[in-house]
Design a protein around this motif. Structure first.
Motif, PDB file in Angstrom:
ATOM      1  N   UNK A 150      91.195  -0.435 107.443  1.00 18.10           N
ATOM      2  CA  UNK A 150      90.012  -1.642 106.228  1.00 18.10           C
ATOM      3  C   UNK A 150      90.469  -1.281 104.516  1.00 18.10           C
ATOM      4  N   UNK A 151      89.729  -1.638 103.514  1.00 18.17           N
ATOM      5  CA  UNK A 151      90.471  -1.446 102.452  1.00 18.17           C
ATOM      6  C   UNK A 151      90.416   0.424 101.847  1.00 18.17           C
ATOM      7  N   UNK A 152      88.849   0.879 101.964  1.00 17.91           N
ATOM      8  CA  UNK A 152      88.859   1.847 101.653  1.00 17.91           C
ATOM      9  C   UNK A 152      89.481   2.713 102.863  1.00 17.91           C
ATOM     10  N   UNK A 153      90.537   2.367 104.348  1.00 17.40           N
ATOM     11  CA  UNK A 153      90.258   3.698 104.845  1.00 17.40           C
ATOM     12  C   UNK A 153      91.755   3.916 105.035  1.00 17.40           C
ATOM     13  N   UNK A 154      92.323   5.737 104.587  1.00 12.94           N
ATOM     14  CA  UNK A 154      93.388   5.870 104.348  1.00 12.94           C
ATOM     15  C   UNK A 154      93.202   7.111 103.572  1.00 12.94           C
ATOM     16  N   UNK A 155      94.776   7.831 103.899  1.00 10.27           N
ATOM     17  CA  UNK A 155      94.632   9.539 103.521  1.00 10.27           C
ATOM     18  C   UNK A 155      93.852   9.608 102.010  1.00 10.27           C
ATOM     19  N   UNK A 156      93.655   8.720 101.218  1.00  8.95           N
ATOM     20  CA  UNK A 156      93.044   9.858 100.298  1.00  8.95           C
ATOM     21  C   UNK A 156      91.497   9.792 100.116  1.00  8.95           C
ATOM     22  N   UNK A 157      90.812   8.643 101.160  1.00  2.00           N
ATOM     23  CA  UNK A 157      89.977   8.617 101.419  1.00  2.00           C
ATOM     24  C   UNK A 157      89.396  10.284 101.473  1.00  2.00           C
ATOM     25  N   UNK A 158      90.177  11.041 102.797  1.00  2.00           N
ATOM     26  CA  UNK A 158      89.601  12.130 103.305  1.00  2.00           C
ATOM     27  C   UNK A 158      90.379  13.421 102.807  1.00  2.00           C
ATOM     28  N   UNK A 159      90.861  13.349 101.469  1.00  3.81           N
ATOM     29  CA  UNK A 159      91.612  13.971 101.043  1.00  3.81           C
ATOM     30  C   UNK A 159      90.154  15.118  99.694  1.00  3.81           C
ATOM     31  N   UNK A 167      87.360   7.459  83.174  1.00  5.42           N
ATOM     32  CA  UNK A 167      86.789   5.785  82.593  1.00  5.42           C
ATOM     33  C   UNK A 167      87.182   4.884  83.390  1.00  5.42           C
ATOM     34  N   UNK A 168      87.385   4.631  84.616  1.00  6.24           N
ATOM     35  CA  UNK A 168      86.643   3.831  86.020  1.00  6.24           C
ATOM     36  C   UNK A 168      86.279   4.454  86.428  1.00  6.24           C
ATOM     37  N   UNK A 169      85.306   5.661  86.146  1.00  7.07           N
ATOM     38  CA  UNK A 169      83.883   5.775  87.115  1.00  7.07           C
ATOM     39  C   UNK A 169      84.434   6.353  87.824  1.00  7.07           C
ATOM     40  N   UNK A 170      85.414   7.603  87.937  1.00  4.58           N
ATOM     41  CA  UNK A 170      85.334   8.365  89.088  1.00  4.58           C
ATOM     42  C   UNK A 170      84.623   9.741  88.234  1.00  4.58           C
ATOM     43  N   UNK A 171      83.347  10.359  89.284  1.00 10.52           N
ATOM     44  CA  UNK A 171      82.971  11.564  88.865  1.00 10.52           C
ATOM     45  C   UNK A 171      82.970  12.589  89.415  1.00 10.52           C
ATOM     46  N   UNK A 172      84.438  13.431  88.340  1.00 10.69           N
ATOM     47  CA  UNK A 172      84.255  14.896  88.854  1.00 10.69           C
ATOM     48  C   UNK A 172      83.561  15.517  88.388  1.00 10.69           C
ATOM     49  N   UNK A 177      87.209  11.031  98.339  1.00  9.49           N
ATOM     50  CA  UNK A 177      86.088   9.590  98.933  1.00  9.49           C
ATOM     51  C   UNK A 177      85.603   8.941  97.397  1.00  9.49           C
ATOM     52  N   UNK A 178      85.742   9.776  96.569  1.00  4.44           N
ATOM     53  CA  UNK A 178      84.739   9.888  94.718  1.00  4.44           C
ATOM     54  C   UNK A 178      85.955   8.884  94.271  1.00  4.44           C
ATOM     55  N   UNK A 179      87.361   9.697  94.271  1.00  7.40           N
ATOM     56  CA  UNK A 179      88.424   8.550  94.162  1.00  7.40           C
ATOM     57  C   UNK A 179      88.775   6.936  94.120  1.00  7.40           C
ATOM     58  N   UNK A 180      88.670   6.713  95.453  1.00  8.67           N
ATOM     59  CA  UNK A 180      88.771   6.076  96.498  1.00  8.67           C
ATOM     60  C   UNK A 180      87.706   4.954  96.476  1.00  8.67           C
ATOM     61  N   UNK A 181      86.744   5.459  96.969  1.00  7.10           N
ATOM     62  CA  UNK A 181      85.406   4.366  96.959  1.00  7.10           C
ATOM     63  C   UNK A 181      84.877   3.839  95.370  1.00  7.10           C
ATOM     64  N   UNK A 182      86.109   4.371  93.913  1.00  5.34           N
ATOM     65  CA  UNK A 182      85.315   4.238  93.055  1.00  5.34           C
ATOM     66  C   UNK A 182      86.262   3.432  92.597  1.00  5.34           C
TER      67      UNK A 182
END
Length: 266
Positions: free
Chosen positions: A115-124, A174-179, A212-217
């Protein structure tokens, strides 16, 4: 293996595009000579170099498609020969960042193994290191990285990554990632943590689910980029290469890739 994706031999003024590793999330124009240390390096150093810029899209892979919006090219006619301006293999933070930063008139294919979101980034979980506080410095970050690398790092690549880190954190915001912002660390405007190998607090994070925040955004941002066609549940089996003569030198260039649909075996 029946999907053949090809790219025309269009160049971008002699420049190449790269999407950096997930500590940078960006692309830059760079001269081909930038890669000469990699070509001339020993095998181990070459591997380290490759890992440090794994988002790199070899040359500008230039290559209409039966698109469905916003994503989901999951059932295609067998042996389809598809053409894009840019082909990106991988839908993590690096691949998504490159896709979102390309101009709107660039036809882009984005390949996701699941799936588009599934991958290493999502779980970092941890965060992204960047020089964001006035008490920190690029030189300090570079030196910390070289020390932690035990002599295996390519210093030119390390400095490239570190120098562009802050601007790419700002781009993500700016893309919407909420750090996480509070309590703010120094002049950074973010809550920074300090992890192993770092001499300063420089790890920006989104609670303990940064990936998860980066990938989904970034995935949500694809809705406003109709030039990007996504291939979910497809794996790149092999690259399509050919030799081209550049003056007296013969250079191997990538023109596309063979994809296999995991769910269809086509």
């Amino acid at each position: 293996v029946s999907w053949l994706l090809t790219m025309t031999s269009k160049q971008s003024s002699g420049n190449s595009w790269i999407g950096s590793n997930w500590g940078i999330f960006s692309w830059f124009r760079i001269q081909p000579d930038f890669f000469s240390p990699w070509r001339d390096a020993p095998d181990l150093n070459r591997l380290i170099y490759a890992m440090s810029v794994y988002g790199y899209i070899a040359e500008t892979l230039y290559t209409p498609i039966m698109a469905t919006h916003p994503w989901g090219i999951n059932a295609m006619t067998p042996s389809a020969n598809l053409s894009f301006d840019v082909l990106i293999i991988g839908s993590g933070a690096a691949g998504l960042s490159l896709a979102l930063r390309l101009p709107a008139n660039v036809r882009t294919g984005l390949v996701a193994k699941r799936g588009l979101e599934e991958g290493n980034t999502l779980y970092a979980q941890g965060g992204i290191s960047a020089v964001l506080d006035a008490r920190d410095s690029v030189d300090s970050h570079v030196q910390d990285t070289l020390n932690a690398g035990g002599g295996l790092c390519n210093e030119e690549v390390v400095r490239l990554v570190v120098e562009h880190g802050p601007e790419n954190i700002r781009w993500l915001f700016e893309e919407g990632v909420e750090f996480t912002r509070t309590p703010a660390t120094g002049s950074s405007g973010y809550h920074l943590t300090r992890e192993g190998g770092h001499s300063h607090r420089r790890v920006v994070h989104a609670a303990d689910a940064t990936g998860q925040e980066v990938e989904t955004t970034l995935v949500r941002q694809l809705d406003s980029h109709p030039n990007v066609t996504v291939f979910e549940h497809h794996i790149a089996v092999d690259l399509i290469n050919a030799d081209h003569r550049d003056g007296r030198r013969l250079r191997r260039r990538c023109h596309g890739a063979y994809l296999l649909g995991i769910k269809t075996d086509k």
